[in-house]
Design a protein around this motif. Sequence first.
Motif, PDB file in Angstrom:
ATOM      1  N   LEU A  45       0.825  -1.209   0.000  1.00 49.44           N
ATOM      2  CA  LEU A  45       0.000   0.000   0.000  1.00 49.44           C
ATOM      3  C   LEU A  45       0.860   1.260   0.000  1.00 49.44           C
ATOM      4  O   LEU A  45       0.525   2.256  -0.639  1.00 49.44           O
ATOM      5  CB  LEU A  45      -0.952  -0.012   1.195  1.00 49.44           C
ATOM      6  CG  LEU A  45      -2.059  -1.076   1.145  1.00 49.44           C
ATOM      7  CD1 LEU A  45      -2.768  -1.176   2.494  1.00 49.44           C
ATOM      8  CD2 LEU A  45      -3.048  -0.770   0.033  1.00 49.44           C
ATOM      9  N   VAL A  46       1.984   1.215   0.692  1.00 49.26           N
ATOM     10  CA  VAL A  46       2.914   2.352   0.695  1.00 49.26           C
ATOM     11  C   VAL A  46       3.591   2.467  -0.670  1.00 49.26           C
ATOM     12  O   VAL A  46       3.643   3.551  -1.271  1.00 49.26           O
ATOM     13  CB  VAL A  46       3.967   2.216   1.825  1.00 49.26           C
ATOM     14  CG1 VAL A  46       5.074   3.246   1.673  1.00 49.26           C
ATOM     15  CG2 VAL A  46       3.301   2.335   3.187  1.00 49.26           C
ATOM     16  N   ASP A  47       4.103   1.359  -1.185  1.00 48.65           N
ATOM     17  CA  ASP A  47       4.807   1.366  -2.476  1.00 48.65           C
ATOM     18  C   ASP A  47       3.910   1.840  -3.616  1.00 48.65           C
ATOM     19  O   ASP A  47       4.372   2.514  -4.539  1.00 48.65           O
ATOM     20  CB  ASP A  47       5.352  -0.024  -2.810  1.00 48.65           C
ATOM     21  CG  ASP A  47       6.506  -0.444  -1.919  1.00 48.65           C
ATOM     22  OD1 ASP A  47       7.064   0.425  -1.204  1.00 48.65           O
ATOM     23  OD2 ASP A  47       6.835  -1.651  -1.918  1.00 48.65           O
ATOM     24  N   GLU A  48       2.618   1.496  -3.557  1.00 50.50           N
ATOM     25  CA  GLU A  48       1.683   1.886  -4.620  1.00 50.50           C
ATOM     26  C   GLU A  48       1.110   3.283  -4.408  1.00 50.50           C
ATOM     27  O   GLU A  48       0.332   3.765  -5.219  1.00 50.50           O
ATOM     28  CB  GLU A  48       0.557   0.858  -4.729  1.00 50.50           C
ATOM     29  CG  GLU A  48       1.035  -0.485  -5.245  1.00 50.50           C
ATOM     30  CD  GLU A  48      -0.071  -1.528  -5.332  1.00 50.50           C
ATOM     31  OE1 GLU A  48      -1.222  -1.234  -4.976  1.00 50.50           O
ATOM     32  OE2 GLU A  48       0.233  -2.651  -5.769  1.00 50.50           O
ATOM     33  N   GLY A  49       1.494   3.929  -3.301  1.00 51.46           N
ATOM     34  CA  GLY A  49       1.026   5.289  -3.065  1.00 51.46           C
ATOM     35  C   GLY A  49      -0.362   5.396  -2.471  1.00 51.46           C
ATOM     36  O   GLY A  49      -0.903   6.504  -2.334  1.00 51.46           O
ATOM     37  N   VAL A  50      -0.962   4.267  -2.099  1.00 49.06           N
ATOM     38  CA  VAL A  50      -2.274   4.305  -1.446  1.00 49.06           C
ATOM     39  C   VAL A  50      -2.123   4.937  -0.069  1.00 49.06           C
ATOM     40  O   VAL A  50      -2.932   5.768   0.339  1.00 49.06           O
ATOM     41  CB  VAL A  50      -2.897   2.889  -1.347  1.00 49.06           C
ATOM     42  CG1 VAL A  50      -4.185   2.905  -0.547  1.00 49.06           C
ATOM     43  CG2 VAL A  50      -3.133   2.325  -2.746  1.00 49.06           C
ATOM     44  N   ILE A  51      -1.066   4.557   0.642  1.00 50.26           N
ATOM     45  CA  ILE A  51      -0.708   5.212   1.904  1.00 50.26           C
ATOM     46  C   ILE A  51       0.442   6.161   1.575  1.00 50.26           C
ATOM     47  O   ILE A  51       1.511   5.717   1.165  1.00 50.26           O
ATOM     48  CB  ILE A  51      -0.274   4.198   2.979  1.00 50.26           C
ATOM     49  CG1 ILE A  51      -1.431   3.265   3.340  1.00 50.26           C
ATOM     50  CG2 ILE A  51       0.249   4.925   4.221  1.00 50.26           C
ATOM     51  CD1 ILE A  51      -1.052   2.155   4.301  1.00 50.26           C
ATOM     52  N   GLU A  52       0.199   7.457   1.743  1.00 50.35           N
ATOM     53  CA  GLU A  52       1.237   8.439   1.436  1.00 50.35           C
ATOM     54  C   GLU A  52       2.187   8.640   2.603  1.00 50.35           C
ATOM     55  O   GLU A  52       3.375   8.854   2.407  1.00 50.35           O
ATOM     56  CB  GLU A  52       0.599   9.776   1.053  1.00 50.35           C
ATOM     57  CG  GLU A  52      -0.123   9.702  -0.286  1.00 50.35           C
ATOM     58  CD  GLU A  52      -0.704  11.032  -0.707  1.00 50.35           C
ATOM     59  OE1 GLU A  52      -0.545  12.035   0.013  1.00 50.35           O
ATOM     60  OE2 GLU A  52      -1.337  11.067  -1.768  1.00 50.35           O
ATOM     61  N   LYS A  53       1.640   8.629   3.837  1.00 49.70           N
ATOM     62  CA  LYS A  53       2.493   8.755   5.011  1.00 49.70           C
ATOM     63  C   LYS A  53       1.699   8.372   6.249  1.00 49.70           C
ATOM     64  O   LYS A  53       0.478   8.349   6.229  1.00 49.70           O
ATOM     65  CB  LYS A  53       3.057  10.179   5.148  1.00 49.70           C
ATOM     66  CG  LYS A  53       2.014  11.234   5.471  1.00 49.70           C
ATOM     67  CD  LYS A  53       2.685  12.586   5.606  1.00 49.70           C
ATOM     68  CE  LYS A  53       1.680  13.662   5.934  1.00 49.70           C
ATOM     69  NZ  LYS A  53       2.311  14.953   6.150  1.00 49.70           N
ATOM     70  N   PHE A  54       2.429   8.068   7.303  1.00 52.97           N
ATOM     71  CA  PHE A  54       1.826   7.810   8.598  1.00 52.97           C
ATOM     72  C   PHE A  54       1.997   9.086   9.404  1.00 52.97           C
ATOM     73  O   PHE A  54       3.064   9.691   9.400  1.00 52.97           O
ATOM     74  CB  PHE A  54       2.516   6.631   9.290  1.00 52.97           C
ATOM     75  CG  PHE A  54       2.303   5.332   8.564  1.00 52.97           C
ATOM     76  CD1 PHE A  54       1.229   4.520   8.873  1.00 52.97           C
ATOM     77  CD2 PHE A  54       3.171   4.926   7.563  1.00 52.97           C
ATOM     78  CE1 PHE A  54       1.021   3.326   8.200  1.00 52.97           C
ATOM     79  CE2 PHE A  54       2.976   3.746   6.883  1.00 52.97           C
ATOM     80  CZ  PHE A  54       1.896   2.940   7.199  1.00 52.97           C
ATOM     81  N   THR A  55       0.955   9.520  10.075  1.00 56.76           N
ATOM     82  CA  THR A  55       1.012  10.806  10.750  1.00 56.76           C
ATOM     83  C   THR A  55       0.274  10.765  12.082  1.00 56.76           C
ATOM     84  O   THR A  55      -0.175   9.704  12.507  1.00 56.76           O
ATOM     85  CB  THR A  55       0.438  11.909   9.812  1.00 56.76           C
ATOM     86  OG1 THR A  55       0.654  13.179  10.407  1.00 56.76           O
ATOM     87  CG2 THR A  55      -1.033  11.707   9.544  1.00 56.76           C
TER      88      THR A  55
END
Length: 150
Positions: A45-55
Amino acid sequence: MATVLDTTDLRLLKELRENARENIAALSKKLGIPRTTVHYRIKKLVDEGVIEKFTIKPNYKKLNLGTTAFILARYDPDSGLSQKEVAKRIAQLEGVYEVHIIAGEWDLLIKVRAPGAEEIGKIVVDRLRDVRGIEQTVTMVSFVTVKEEL
């Protein structure tokens, strides 16, 4: 191109939105899938850009920023700046948390935070109205936030 997510990905995203600090073992247990699968899916999900960052989601009242206001602004096309450039300049102002280019009678929607209404007024009068490309504003102070997501 939109990423296709299955039910497990959607459930994982829901859990992470509730608590991004949840450890993989706890997520594995909640979702009923192996820890390695949880780890792999988060990475995907991170690699595909679905998750942009954890905040984080701050408590703005405890940070003395408990007053939120929404400002509608009209763009001045004779300013010599593009609407996008004006929006970018607004986004750099202290106290501004969101800037949206919108359709309709108004051109921009701006979200600001400050300790109180007087400080909101200072943001509008002393900062926002000094931005070249802003023609007119109307400010709406929020009484209570019922729902706010990151």
